[in-house]
Enzyme design. Structure first.
Site, PDB file in Angstrom:
ATOM      1  N   ASP A   7      32.773  43.101  67.972  1.00 45.12           N
ATOM      2  CA  ASP A   7      32.881  42.806  69.406  1.00 45.12           C
ATOM      3  C   ASP A   7      32.756  44.071  70.260  1.00 45.12           C
ATOM      4  OD1 ASP A   7      33.188  41.172  71.581  1.00 45.12           O
ATOM      5  OD2 ASP A   7      35.374  41.236  71.550  1.00 45.12           O
TER       6      ASP A   7
ATOM      7  N   ASN B 276      29.439  30.948  71.065  1.00 45.36           N
ATOM      8  CA  ASN B 276      28.532  31.906  71.717  1.00 45.36           C
ATOM      9  C   ASN B 276      27.287  31.248  72.338  1.00 45.36           C
ATOM     10  OD1 ASN B 276      29.299  34.590  69.382  1.00 45.36           O
ATOM     11  ND2 ASN B 276      30.078  34.313  71.458  1.00 45.36           N
TER      12      ASN B 276
END
Ligand code: IPE
Ligand code: IPE
Ligand code: MG
Length: 242
Positions: A23, A71
């Protein structure tokens, strides 16, 4: 000057399975006034360095969260750029063959085009006998989705009379997960300053040690992983015992 990572001291106890939540790519790019997609490209380079380091130091299993079931909410441009990177890396993955790495894609592949699915399955088949390291790549992966799919499959077996519901154990459930052949996560690493699991391997992380870092993923180089390994080695894992 780059550090000599081969000579970084290692702790005696190493995790069998390290999970990485890659991330912070978007923020890394934003800090440089670049598009988010540039961050993903840099993040992919870091992925390669971390894979190589883990292989060098003898980690048995590593898994990477590359795209979550959530996502898809991102812009089409960003989703496309991540999918293109995935395609490039699927081709590159062939480089790992000579290094005896088994590659497995975990997640719901049904969302991908047939040619992409075939490429993934081909690599899985071609590497299935390699045992130096297991590299799990999470694509369209969600922990809840995975457990829901396991529940469906077990329910079907019960209806078909192939399994008695009273005989269902935790191992039965684990046998229906994408990770059925691999150990639970020992060390879960999340860079970028976020303190959450974001639906990654939620069953397999039941007793994982968590390591959070403010470093953004593209900067999470082997030196950072080495720090995480030392932190892990200093933890006392009790699994509910004393
Ligand atoms: C992680 O980086 C990569 C994916 C989710 C594909 P992000 O894209 O989430 O980066 P930030 O969190 O916005 O910085
Ligand atoms: C988790 O990161 C997913 C991947 C790294 C692939 P996100 O950026 O999607 O997670 P949230 O939205 O911050 O929880
Ligand atoms: Mg993020």
């Amino acid at each position: 000057m780059a550090k000599d990572i081969k000579n970084m001291p290692l702790p005696e106890v190493l995790p069998k399975h390290i999970g990485f939540i890659m991330d912070g790519n978007g923020r890394w790019a934003k800090k440089r006034h670049m598009p988010r997609t540039f961050g993903h490209v840099e993040g992919a380079k870091t992925f390669e360095k971390i894979v190589d380091y883990c292989r060098d130091i003898g980690i048995n299993c590593i898994s990477f969260y590359t795209f979550s079931t959530e996502n898809w909410k991102r812009s089409a441009e960003e989703v496309n750029s991540i999918m293109n990177l995935l395609r490039q890396y699927i081709v590159k993955a062939r480089d790992y063959f000579s290094k005896e790495t088994r590659i497995v894609f975990i997640g719901d592949k049904s969302a991908f085009s047939e040619d992409l699915r075939k490429q993934m399955t081909d690599i899985e088949n071609d590497t299935k006998d390699f045992d130096k390291m297991n590299l799990l790549i999470a694509v369209n992966y969600g922990g809840r989705d995975e457990i829901k799919n396991a529940a469906k499959a077990i329910a079907r077996k019960a209806i078909a009379g192939e399994i008695n519901p009273d005989d269902i154990t935790e191992d039965t459930v684990a046998d229906y997960l994408y990770t059925r052949e691999f150990p639970d996560v020992d060390l879960l690493i999340r860079p970028s300053g976020e303190l959450r699991i974001s639906n990654y391997l939620i069953w397999q992380c039941a007793y994982a040690e968590f390591y959070f870092s403010d470093v953004l993923w593209p900067d999470f180089l082997p030196e950072e992983l080495n720090k995480a390994l030392h932190a892990y080695a200093g933890r006392s894992r009790r699994f509910g015992g004393v």
